[in-house]
Design a protein around this motif. Structure first.
Motif, PDB file in Angstrom:
ATOM      1  N   SER A 137       0.835  -1.204   0.000  1.00  0.00           N
ATOM      2  CA  SER A 137       0.000   0.000   0.000  1.00  0.00           C
ATOM      3  C   SER A 137       0.870   1.253   0.000  1.00  0.00           C
ATOM      4  CB  SER A 137      -0.913   0.018   1.236  1.00  0.00           C
ATOM      5  OG  SER A 137      -1.830  -1.038   1.204  1.00  0.00           O
ATOM      6  N   SER A 176       3.676   0.619  -4.239  1.00  0.00           N
ATOM      7  CA  SER A 176       2.819  -0.229  -5.066  1.00  0.00           C
ATOM      8  C   SER A 176       3.560  -1.421  -5.649  1.00  0.00           C
ATOM      9  CB  SER A 176       2.215   0.599  -6.209  1.00  0.00           C
ATOM     10  OG  SER A 176       1.481  -0.224  -7.075  1.00  0.00           O
ATOM     11  N   TRP A 194       3.910  -2.447  -8.540  1.00  0.00           N
ATOM     12  CA  TRP A 194       3.095  -3.012  -9.617  1.00  0.00           C
ATOM     13  C   TRP A 194       1.894  -3.792  -9.090  1.00  0.00           C
ATOM     14  CZ3 TRP A 194       1.991  -7.953 -11.817  1.00  0.00           C
ATOM     15  CH2 TRP A 194       1.386  -7.903 -13.074  1.00  0.00           C
ATOM     16  N   ARG A 236      -1.392  -4.860  -6.665  1.00  0.00           N
ATOM     17  CA  ARG A 236      -2.498  -4.081  -6.109  1.00  0.00           C
ATOM     18  C   ARG A 236      -3.080  -4.760  -4.885  1.00  0.00           C
ATOM     19  NH1 ARG A 236      -6.774  -2.404 -10.708  1.00  0.00           N
ATOM     20  NH2 ARG A 236      -7.969  -2.197  -8.781  1.00  0.00           N
ATOM     21  N   GLY A 269      -9.661  -4.287  -4.918  1.00  0.00           N
ATOM     22  CA  GLY A 269     -10.127  -3.959  -6.266  1.00  0.00           C
ATOM     23  C   GLY A 269     -10.147  -5.165  -7.181  1.00  0.00           C
ATOM     24  N   THR A 303      -4.829  -7.296 -14.650  1.00  0.00           N
ATOM     25  CA  THR A 303      -5.259  -6.688 -13.387  1.00  0.00           C
ATOM     26  C   THR A 303      -5.641  -7.759 -12.380  1.00  0.00           C
ATOM     27  OG1 THR A 303      -6.061  -4.737 -14.570  1.00  0.00           O
ATOM     28  CG2 THR A 303      -6.873  -5.074 -12.327  1.00  0.00           C
ATOM     29  N   ARG A 358      -2.524  -8.993 -10.851  1.00  0.00           N
ATOM     30  CA  ARG A 358      -1.952  -7.976  -9.952  1.00  0.00           C
ATOM     31  C   ARG A 358      -2.655  -7.990  -8.603  1.00  0.00           C
ATOM     32  NH1 ARG A 358      -2.132  -2.278 -12.684  1.00  0.00           N
ATOM     33  NH2 ARG A 358      -1.090  -1.750 -10.718  1.00  0.00           N
ATOM     34  N   VAL A 359      -3.957  -8.269  -8.618  1.00  0.00           N
ATOM     35  CA  VAL A 359      -4.731  -8.291  -7.374  1.00  0.00           C
ATOM     36  C   VAL A 359      -4.544  -9.605  -6.623  1.00  0.00           C
ATOM     37  CG1 VAL A 359      -7.076  -8.279  -6.438  1.00  0.00           C
ATOM     38  CG2 VAL A 359      -6.453  -6.662  -8.238  1.00  0.00           C
TER      39      VAL A 359
END
Length: 320
Positions: free
Chosen positions: A159, A162, A164, A166, A169, A179, A182-183
């Motif tokens: 947090s 980053s 890259w 996440r 979300g 994405t 990434r999550v």
């Protein structure tokens, strides 16, 4: 036919287990401090208002009557609706199941990719070599760090920086694969660390035990290639305890890794059941626990099937 005879008692035991789980979760929810009326109306609600809520949802009936109605409805495929959203509980679980399945599959894949090779390498090497020491170190660290501690640390780090990846979300894989990854990487790592340690240590111990057998000594004396010895003789005979641990761990993952889903706001069945518990939404929690138990039982029966395939003596009973 042999496998059918082998599995028949297990199926009967599974049904009895599910019935026992249904009784336990039903009673546990009713004896929790604060019921649905307390959560909905707050601590200052009047007795009349509580009575109205209890009558509306049948909570004023004797518990044996409530349990009987729930059991009868489930036998007809009706798992109830959420008291909060008025949506079908089973439909919500099915909608969220792919998210938990993705998280569980990614975690299991990482566990197998890291834990099994390290365990085999450590078990095939002498215990005083670097591989053996590394296995013990990784196993000790992985088993001693709780999920919520590791997850909280990763959330803080990623947090602030980053890098890259996440936090939160969630995006479905087929909507945006990049994405999604990434999550999902951080919760996958958080959920996998304990599993890696568990599988690594189990694999190492199983390989060490097999390496002391006479047929391994004979293979070494014949001058067989060490890789062939591991592949042809060691892996198959060391597989059963590893299969036991892996299938049990996967059952735990599919049952809903509640802590990780809550920490990272992953909208899977674990987060849904957790919110249901906070709201004393009985239908959600009861269905969630039953589904988790069913998945766990099914995974263990799959493990039994794998045992019979790996070692046919188990299914025939001749190996016992």
């Amino acid at each position: 036919m042999r496998l059918l005879v082998y599995f028949a008692p297990k199926l009967a035991l599974a049904l009895v287990t599910m019935l026992g789980v249904s009784v336990l979760v039903f009673l546990a929810l009713r004896f929790l401090p604060g019921g649905y009326a307390d959560i909905l109306l707050g601590p200052f609600a009047t007795p009349d208002a509580r009575k109205v809520i209890a009558e509306r949802y049948g909570l004023d009936q004797p518990m044996i009557v409530q349990y009987g109605r729930w059991l009868l409805a489930m036998s007809q495929g009706d798992f109830g609706v959420s008291m909060v959203t008025r949506r079908s509980v089973i439909a919500e679980f099915l909608r969220r199941a792919p998210v938990t399945l993705e998280l569980a599959s990614l975690s299991l894949g990482l566990v197998l990719l890291v834990g099994v090779p390290l365990g085999v390498a450590a078990g095939a090497a002498a215990s005083d070599r670097p591989q053996g020491g590394l296995a013990r170190l990784v196993g000790a660290l992985g088993a001693s760090v709780p999920d919520f501690v590791l997850g909280s640390a990763l959330i803080f780090v990623f947090s602030v920086w980053s890098l890259w990846l996440r936090v939160g979300g969630y995006v479905p894989f087929f909507d945006d694969p990049v994405t999604n990854m990434r999550v999902m990487i951080l919760p996958t790592v958080t959920l996998s660390v304990f599993g890696i340690a568990l599988v690594l240590r189990t694999t190492r111990d199983a390989v060490l035990r097999v390496m002391t057998e006479g047929y391994i000594t004979a293979a070494v004396a014949r001058g067989e290639n060490p890789r062939n010895i591991i592949r042809l003789h060691v892996l198959r005979n060391a597989a059963i305890p590893v299969v036991t641990v892996v299938t049990t761990y996967f059952g735990f993952l599919l049952g809903g890794a509640v802590v990780v889903e809550v920490l990272f706001s992953i909208p899977g069945v674990g987060l849904y059941a957790f919110n249901g518990l906070l709201n004393r939404d009985y239908a959600i929690v009861q269905t969630g626990v039953l589904l988790a138990a069913a998945v766990f039982i099914a995974i263990n029966m799959l493990a039994d099937l794998l045992y019979a395939i790996i070692d046919p003596r188990i299914g025939s009973g001749s190996g016992r």
